[in-house]
Scaffold this motif. Structure first.
Motif, PDB file in Angstrom:
ATOM      1  N   ASP A  13       0.840  -1.227   0.180  1.00  0.00           N
ATOM      2  CA  ASP A  13       0.049   0.091  -0.051  1.00  0.00           C
ATOM      3  C   ASP A  13       0.903   1.115   0.062  1.00  0.00           C
ATOM      4  OD1 ASP A  13      -1.883   1.965   0.418  1.00  0.00           O
ATOM      5  OD2 ASP A  13      -2.907   1.022   2.011  1.00  0.00           O
ATOM      6  N   HIS A  30      -0.635   4.119  -1.185  1.00  0.00           N
ATOM      7  CA  HIS A  30      -1.875   5.034  -1.444  1.00  0.00           C
ATOM      8  C   HIS A  30      -1.596   6.503  -0.696  1.00  0.00           C
ATOM      9  CE1 HIS A  30      -5.391   7.105  -1.047  1.00  0.00           C
ATOM     10  NE2 HIS A  30      -5.887   6.506  -2.254  1.00  0.00           N
ATOM     11  N   ARG A  90      -2.139   0.901  -4.683  1.00  0.00           N
ATOM     12  CA  ARG A  90      -2.293  -0.193  -3.926  1.00  0.00           C
ATOM     13  C   ARG A  90      -2.376  -1.680  -4.699  1.00  0.00           C
ATOM     14  NH1 ARG A  90      -6.862   2.785  -1.789  1.00  0.00           N
ATOM     15  NH2 ARG A  90      -6.451   3.575   0.499  1.00  0.00           N
TER      16      ARG A  90
END
Length: 674
Positions: free
Chosen positions: A495, A497, A519
């Motif tokens: 991840d 993001h 992601r």
């Protein structure tokens, strides 16, 4: 300032009249009926050698006047320890000479032989672990190194030489615990160790491994403690003051510009990455404040730039950035580092090389262009200014060969995994393998809950819920429910993001850049294989597009198949940036630097924890200084090679603010968290 100074008047010969006292205003000594303030100065009554044990920018030096009558071999001993006979001891001083051309070396050796033959090269002073009751300091004797005749050594150790100094020590002197060494020559030398022979119990070793500065650069002497670890409370009485004063010398006073010979460890914020005097586009924000927190670096004390008073002026190659003298690379390490740095420039920095130095100005247009770097190579055409800059950065035979030609083919070495399978880098199993066991295996973690949520402010970045749905994942995991997969710990996520999203809009405004916050979800199959099953690429909301979130899967026809590979390329680009900026630079280099500084400032070289840490801290400050000079600086290699561009260090600062915790960095805490 703490000092070891020789009294300047003959009246001090009567040591019985000397009474050292401390009042509310500081230290002073009493000579007869007169009080002589010492201004925080420690006064020793032994021998003509004096030393200011301080690393401050300003020092005061007083003329040395012998206190005692000299014995043979230039010996002078404390008058309070002159009874009970004497013993003969010898100090063997081992020095490593710099690598030089033979003619220069012979001339310098002859000069050293002359100055040391007359006792004007080095003086050493033995400090006892016992306290002299008259001076309330360690007993002391001193002598000059004479007749520096190098002993024969094997040719592979030709730059290691040994010299000697003789002492006559009072029989009640006790065991020496420290040596004060003064370099009277015009240049520094590297002291490996001093071994004292003649005391009961065998030789006494004083490991040094340090540069001893010349008196013309700094009149202070250096303190070398014997090879014995002890806590502050266990310090022998005669060494307690020296232990404290040695630490004060390393801390400095926080003022002035640091000089090459200094050994000062002090803190500073990251305010030297930008160069606004050169170009407005090279201005960079200061890292280390409340808005952009960051670990501290070693202070250099350079003046601010003319354009921005908050930005420290820069020093460019080939001039070195200050680090404490003993933190600099040794010559062998420097040569190896320069060669490796050259290889990194020529073989790893593909984007800048292919665009800037190749015979064409076309960027990569497809995957086959990258493949051609390994098959055909790149035709280099060096401009005259590029030759000059290259020679400044890298000096050596390898560089001369590269810059001697007007144009040259540069062919990249084929990675081992590509040699085995030319298309392995396109495959899902290799993508998953590198995520788990490649250069950046520290970001993948188990998926603990669903749906996947962002922690960013929804008022700024839109709804926090990921576009990856249960239905989509269940199609990719052969009908197993997401809840069951989470329960069995079969789903993992990479991840990036929240790290990238606050910077995506600014990154995409840079020329030639296109990035997404990403992601990636992985599935651990019942057959024991990890494979990627879904990639989400996101952009921040705009007025015309409230939210952009798209999810990609492997697909089963040509178009979706290649779109999936492009999605993986975006993930790899993000992962490479996080690896270099956060996990490598920030967590491995930058976060360690303040601990190295603190260790030197707060722990004596006698401290057992210092002795444990010191081998692991070696060279880190020098490597970090080189990184600030040409890697992470504005317009440097990192900005040119990774997708965040000029916002690279701001991303590093944001990651430090959000995720760095001392108690979560080491194993097993990091593995348990992930």
């Amino acid at each position: 300032m703490y000092a070891v100074k020789q009294p300047a008047t003959a009246a001090l010969k009567s040591t019985a009249a000397v009474d050292r006292r401390v009042n509310g205003s500081g230290n002073y000594v009493r000579v007869g009926n007169a009080r002589v303030p010492s201004s925080g100065t420690r006064v020793y009554r032994h021998g003509p050698v004096r030393a200011v044990i301080s690393g401050g920018d300003k020092t005061s030096v007083e003329a040395a006047t012998p206190l005692q009558s000299k014995g043979v071999n230039g010996l002078s001993s404390s008058s309070s320890s002159s009874v009970g006979g004497e013993i003969q001891v010898k100090a063997v001083v081992t020095i490593r000479k710099k690598m030089k051309e033979k003619i220069i070396e012979k001339i310098e050796d002859q000069w050293e032989f002359f100055v040391n033959g007359i006792g004007q090269g080095i003086r050493i002073q033995l400090i006892s672990e016992q306290v002299d009751p008259v001076t309330n300091a360690g007993k002391s004797v001193q002598s000059a190194v004479r007749g520096w005749l190098p002993k024969p050594v094997p040719w592979e150790y030709a730059n290691i030489v040994e010299y000697a100094a003789d002492f006559k020590v009072p029989s009640d002197f006790g065991c020496p615990g420290a040596i004060m060494i003064s370099n009277l020559q015009g240049k520094e030398f590297y002291l490996l160790e001093i071994v004292i022979h003649g005391f009961d119990g065998g030789p006494i070793f004083f490991p040094a491994n340090t540069w001893i500065h010349a008196r013309k650069d700094n009149p202070e002497s250096r303190i070398i403690f014997k090879n014995q670890a002890c806590l502050p409370a266990q310090t022998p009485p005669g060494l307690k003051d020296l232990r404290h004063e040695d630490l004060l010398s390393i801390r400095g006073n926080g003022k002035g510009t640091r000089k090459e010979h200094d050994r000062i460890y002090d803190y500073e914020i990251y305010n030297e990455l930008g160069n606004p005097d050169k170009s407005e586009d090279l201005a960079r924000p200061v890292l280390g404040g409340e808005e952009r927190p960051y670990p501290r670096r070693c202070r250099t004390g350079r003046p601010p730039t003319k354009t921005d008073s908050l930005t420290e002026s820069r020093i460019e190659k080939p001039h070195p950035v200050y680090v404490p003298r003993d933190e600099t690379f040794e010559e062998i390490k420097q040569n190896a580092f320069s060669t490796g740095r050259l290889k990194a420039l020529l073989h790893n920095l593909i984007p800048s090389l292919a665009v800037t130095l190749s015979s064409t100005d076309n960027p990569f247009e497809c995957f086959s262009d990258i493949d051609d770097l390994y098959v055909d190579g790149v035709l280099m055409k060096w401009k005259e200014e590029e030759k000059k800059e290259g020679k400044k950065l890298f000096l050596g035979s390898m560089v001369k060969e590269v810059f001697s030609a007007g144009e040259r083919w540069l062919k990249y070495e084929i990675p081992a995994v590509i040699k085995m399978d030319r298309f392995s880098w396109l495959r899902d199993n290799e993508f998953a393998r590198q995520t788990l066991a490649g250069v950046n295996p520290v970001n993948i973690e188990i998926l603990k809950e669903f749906p996947i949520l962002s922690k960013l402010d929804p008022a700024v970045y839109g709804p926090p819920k990921s576009a990856i749905t249960k239905e989509l994942l269940e199609q990719e995991i052969n009908g197993m429910s997401v809840d069951k997969a989470i329960e069995e710990k079969r789903l993992f996520i990479l991840d990036h993001h929240d790290t990238y999203m606050p910077f995506i809009e600014r990154m995409n405004a840079l020329p030639g850049r296109k990035a997404y916050a990403s992601r990636t979800v992985f599935f651990y199959t019942p057959t024991g294989i990890v494979r990627p099953i879904a990639i989400e690429l996101s952009l921040p909301p705009t007025a015309s597009s409230p939210q952009y979130k798209r999810v990609y899967t492997h697909g089963h026809h040509a178009t979706t198949h290649w779109i999936w590979k492009l999605a993986k390329a975006h993930v790899c680009s993000n992962d490479a940036g996080i690896h270099q900026l956060v996990n490598h630079w920030l967590r491995t280099h930058a976060c360690v630097e303040p601990y190295i500084i603190a260790t030197h400032r707060q722990l004596s070289s006698m401290h057992p924890i210092f002795k444990l840490l010191h081998p692991h801290m070696r060279y880190t400050l020098e490597i970090n200084a080189l990184a600030r000079q040409s890697l992470i600086n504005g317009g440097g290699i990192i900005e040119a090679s990774y997708n965040p561009g000029k916002y690279a260090m701001e991303i590093s600062s944001a990651a430090y603010k959000e995720m760095w915790r001392f108690d979560m960095e080491a194993l097993p805490a990091d593995l348990l968290r992930r």
